[in-house]
Design an enzyme around this catalytic site. Structure first.
Site, PDB file in Angstrom:
ATOM      1  NE  ARG A  81      -2.664   3.299   2.589  1.00 27.65           N
ATOM      2  CZ  ARG A  81      -2.269   4.496   3.022  1.00 27.65           C
ATOM      3  NH1 ARG A  81      -0.848   4.928   3.245  1.00 27.65           N
ATOM      4  NH2 ARG A  81      -3.347   5.514   3.530  1.00 27.65           N
ATOM      5  CG  LEU A  82       2.959   2.002  -3.219  1.00 28.64           C
ATOM      6  CD1 LEU A  82       3.061   2.802  -4.659  1.00 28.64           C
ATOM      7  CD2 LEU A  82       3.983   1.727  -2.403  1.00 28.64           C
ATOM      8  CG  ASP A  83       1.925   7.745   3.228  1.00 33.58           C
ATOM      9  OD1 ASP A  83       0.335   7.064   4.169  1.00 33.58           O
ATOM     10  OD2 ASP A  83       2.065   8.515   3.315  1.00 33.58           O
ATOM     11  CB  ALA A  84       0.367  10.357   1.223  1.00 33.21           C
ATOM     12  CD  GLU A 107      -3.304   8.492   2.443  1.00 32.63           C
ATOM     13  OE1 GLU A 107      -3.635   8.587   2.964  1.00 32.63           O
ATOM     14  OE2 GLU A 107      -1.822   8.161   2.547  1.00 32.63           O
ATOM     15  CG  HIS A 138      -3.526   4.825  10.493  1.00 27.54           C
ATOM     16  ND1 HIS A 138      -3.720   4.284   9.225  1.00 27.54           N
ATOM     17  CD2 HIS A 138      -2.498   5.846  10.240  1.00 27.54           C
ATOM     18  CE1 HIS A 138      -3.024   4.891   7.561  1.00 27.54           C
ATOM     19  NE2 HIS A 138      -2.577   6.152   8.872  1.00 27.54           N
ATOM     20  N   GLY A 170      -6.908   8.326  14.209  1.00 31.15           N
ATOM     21  CA  GLY A 170      -5.653   9.367  14.657  1.00 31.15           C
ATOM     22  C   GLY A 170      -5.790  10.506  14.985  1.00 31.15           C
ATOM     23  CG  ASN A 171      -5.959  12.982  11.010  1.00 28.13           C
ATOM     24  OD1 ASN A 171      -4.879  12.752  11.739  1.00 28.13           O
ATOM     25  ND2 ASN A 171      -6.429  12.465   9.457  1.00 28.13           N
TER      26      ASN A 171
END
Length: 575
Positions: A257-260, A294, A383, A387-388
Site C-alpha cells: 500500500r503506497l502512502d499519499a 492512497e 489509523h 488518529g486525526n
C-alpha cells in the site's frame, strides 16, 4: 576492489556478491572522498561517475558497517538492518539465508478482506513474534489479508511509522528482519496475504542523512511532512524503486500500500509511479502482487494503468458526517448532504468525481464507477481517521453499538474491498491517537505542532492525549475486552465474512454488469442494488430513520432488525 569510473547501474547499499565478497555502493555526489568502514576496517571506495561510489570486499552476514564521507561516518540509507538506532552503524544482512519452507502462491484480489494493523500496538508485546500468535484466530475468522502500517526504521522506540528514514530496515523494536519474515511465513501458512504500507513520498525528520550524502535529494515545494524528494534524479528513483521491490522479494510480500502518492510530484516521463508499476509487473513471482494506493485526487488513472485498488476516503468521510454530524476539517465537504453522498458512494464508488457540488464548488476527481468494485478499498475506520482526533476516538465510540453493528455489516456485505482497522472485528472502543518518540529537544515542538494541526481542523485540544508520552502507545491495544460484548462482535464478524465468502465472492467473480442503483427511502434509508452476471446483490439499510415507505420484502439472507421499522437496521439478499 572495483575500478574507478565503473558505470554499472548504481545499487545502493550492501549486497552479497560472488566468492564471499559483498558489493557496497552509495550515491554521494557531495563527497570528495568515500570510504567503507566494515567491522573496524577501512576500505577506499572508487568513484563510479555521477556521484556514485562503490567497493567489493570480503564480508559475511551480520557485520557492522558505515560509509565515511570526507571523514564523517553515516549509516547506509539503504540498510536492511541496523546495529541499533537510526544514527549508528548498519549491519550486513543476507535475505537469502531465511528458510521459507513451503511455497506460497498467493490469493486473488477479489478474496481480500483486509485487517489493518500496527505491529507495535496489535499485541501487548508489540512484536512480530507476538503478532504471529494471533494469526490462526484471524484466519479462522475469515480475514484473508493483513495490511501492516509502515515498519521502516524511524527515530526512537515507538511511533506510527510514517516518519521512517531507513526505508528498507524493519524497526528493531518490532523484531529482526527474520522475525518479520517468520511472521509473514506464518500468515501465509494460514492463507493470509501480507501487504506492507510503504512511504516513498518523504523521509522522516530525525536520522535522515540523505542531505549529507546528496543535497540534490530534495527540491521543489515541500510536502506537509517535510522536504520534497526530487523524483527527476535517476539515482533516487533507483533507491526508492529498489526499496519497494526489495520488500516484495526479500519478505515474500503479497503487495504494497503506497502512502499519499499525491505527494509524489514528478514531471518525468514515465512518472515514477508508472515506472515502479512496470518494474514490479515485469517479473513473474509465482504469486499475484497487489498494489494499493492512497491518493486524495480521486482519479482512476493509476488503476487504469495497473494498480489494483485505492483507499476510498469518500466512503468513510460521508459515513462519518452522516452518523456523527461532525463537519470540521475535511468533513466539511460532506456537510451539505451526507446521506446523499452515501447514496452516491454506494452507487458509484466515489463521491467526488469532478462534478459541481451542492455548495457550488467543483469536486476533485473524475468518474470511476466503470472500475471493478474491488478497485475501491472501503473502510469505516482507519489509523488516520481515529488518529486525526485529539483523543484518538474510534467511530464506534462516537455512535454506539446499535449503529456500529449495522455499518459493520454494510461494509462487509457491499461489493467493495472491505478493510477493518485492528479491533473493529471485536467492537473495540480503545483509542488510537497519534504518537511518536522524537529526540528530547523536539518534544515540545511535536506537542505544539500537533495542537496547532488539530485546532486548525476545528478540534478542541484541551483533552488531547500527549503524542510524546511513552504511555500513549499502551492505550492503543485494542483487545483488552474479552467479555460477552467482544464475543458477540466476533461472532457477528465471523457470520458476515462467512456470508461474504459463500455468496458475494461468486457474484464478484461472475463480473459486474453495471453501476450500482440506490433508491432513497426518506432522509436516512437506502435500497441499494449491485448487478452482476450471476445475480444482483440487494440491500435495504436504515441509518437513523426507518425506510417506512419501502416495499415489503421476502426473508433476507442476512438481517439486523427491520429496516422498514427500525432506525438502524439492514437486510441483504441475492436475487
Amino acid at each position: 576492489m572495483t575500478a574507478a569510473g565503473d558505470r554499472r547501474p548504481l545499487r545502493w547499499g550492501a549486497h552479497p556478491g560472488a566468492e564471499g565478497n559483498w558489493d557496497f555502493a552509495i550515491w554521494a555526489p557531495a563527497a570528495k572522498r568515500a570510504e567503507l568502514v566494515l567491522d573496524g576496517s577501512v576500505h577506499e571506495m572508487a568513484p563510479m561517475g555521477n556521484g556514485g561510489w562503490q567497493v567489493s570486499v570480503a564480508a559475511r552476514d551480520g557485520l557492522p558497517y558505515a560509509f565515511r564521507l570526507d571523514g564523517t561516518d553515516y549509516p547506509d540509507p539503504a540498510a536492511r538492518r541496523q546495529q541499533g538506532d537510526v544514527h549508528g552503524p548498519s549491519l550486513t544482512a543476507d535475505p537469502a539465508t531465511f528458510d521459507w519452507g513451503a511455497t506460497w502462491q498467493g490469493r486473488p484480489w477479489d478474496e481480500a478482506v483486509i485487517l489493518e494493523i500496527h505491529i507495535g500496538t496489535f499485541t501487548p508485546e508489540g512484536t512480530f513474534a507476538a503478532a504471529s500468535e494471533r494469526l490462526p484466530e484471524l484466519a479462522e475468522l475469515g480475514i484473508t489479508a493483513i495490511e501492516i502500517m509502515p515498519v521502516s526504521q524511524f527515530h526512537g522506540a515507538h511511533g506510527w511509522g510514517y516518519d521512517g528514514v531507513l526505508l528498507r530496515a524493519p524497526h528493531p523494536d518490532y523484531g529482526s528482519p527474520d522475525e518479520m519474515r517468520a511472521f509473514i511465513r506464518t500468515a501465509q501458512g494460514h492463507g493470509i496475504m501480507v501487504i506492507l504500507d510503504l512511504v516513498l513520498n518523504h523521509f522522516g525528520p530525525f536520522g535522515n542523512y540523505l542531505h549529507a550524502y546528496a543535497p540534490q535529494t530534495f527540491g521543489g515545494e515541500a510536502t506537509p511532512w517535510g522536504d520534497a524528494i526530487d523524483f527527476t534524479r535517476p539515482e533516487l528513483r533507483a533507491l526508492l524503486r529498489d526499496t519497494a521491490t526489495g520488500w516484495i522479494d526479500e519478505y515474500r510480500l503479497d503487495g504494497l500500500r503506497l502512502d499519499a502518492v499525491h505527494a509524489i510530484r514528478d514531471p518525468s516521463e514515465p512518472h515514477f509511479l508508472i515506472e515502479l508499476l512496470q518494474t514490479i509487473r515485469a517479473q513473474d513471482r509465482g504469486r499475484p502482487i497487489h498494489l494499493i494506493l492512497e491518493d486524495e485526487r480521486n482519479l482512476p488513472d493509476l488503476r487504469h494503468a495497473g494498480y489494483d485498488a485505492q483507499w476510498n476516503d469518500d466512503w468513510h468521510n460521508a459515513l462519518h458526517v452522516a452518523l456523527t454530524r461532525e463537519t470540521q476539517g475535511y468533513y466539511a465537504g460532506h456537510a451539505a448532504d451526507p446521506f446523499g453522498d452515501l447514496a452516491r458512494a454506494m452507487a458509484q464508488g466515489q463521491v467526488e468525481e469532478g462534478q459541481t457540488r451542492a455548495d457550488g464548488t467543483k469536486a476533485r476527481g473524475a468518474p470511476a464507477a466503470h472500475l471493478p468494485w474491488s478497485a475501491f478499498v472501503n473502510a469505516n475506520l482507519t489509523h488516520d481517521q481515529a488518529g486525526n482526533r485529539p483523543e484518538g476516538k474510534r467511530l464506534l465510540r462516537l455512535i454506539g453499538d446499535e449503529a456500529g453493528a449495522v455499518i459493520h455489516a454494510l461494509l462487509l456485505l457491499m461489493p467493495f474491498t472491505p478493510m477493518l482497522f485492528m479491533g473493529e472485528e471485536v467492537g473495540s472502543t480503545a483509542p488510537f491517537p497519534f504518537f511518536a518518540d522524537p529526540p528530547d529537544d523536539a518534544i515540545a515542538a511535536l506537542r505544539a505542532g500537533r495542537t496547532k494541526e488539530l485546532q486548525g481542523i476545528g478540534y478542541d485540544t484541551g483533552a488531547m492525549i500527549d503524542p510524546a508520552s511513552p504511555d500513549t502507545p499502551r492505550l492503543c491495544y485494542p483487545y483488552g475486552d474479552t467479555g460477552p460484548r467482544a464475543q458477540e462482535w466476533l461472532q457477528l464478524t465471523r457470520q458476515l465474512l462467512s456470508l461474504r465468502r459463500a455468496h458475494l465472492l461468486p457474484l464478484l467473480r461472475s463480473g459486474k454488469t453495471g453501476p450500482g442503483e440506490v433508491t432513497r427511502h426518506g432522509a436516512k434509508a437506502f435500497h441499494a442494488r449491485w448487478p452482476f452476471a450471476a445475480g444482483t446483490l440487494d440491500s435495504l439499510v436504515s441509518l437513523g430513520a426507518p425506510a417506512s415507505n419501502a416495499p415489503r420484502r421476502e426473508p433476507a439472507l442476512f438481517s439486523i432488525s427491520d429496516p422498514r421499522r427500525d432506525a438502524f437496521a439492514i437486510d441483504m439478499r441475492i436475487e
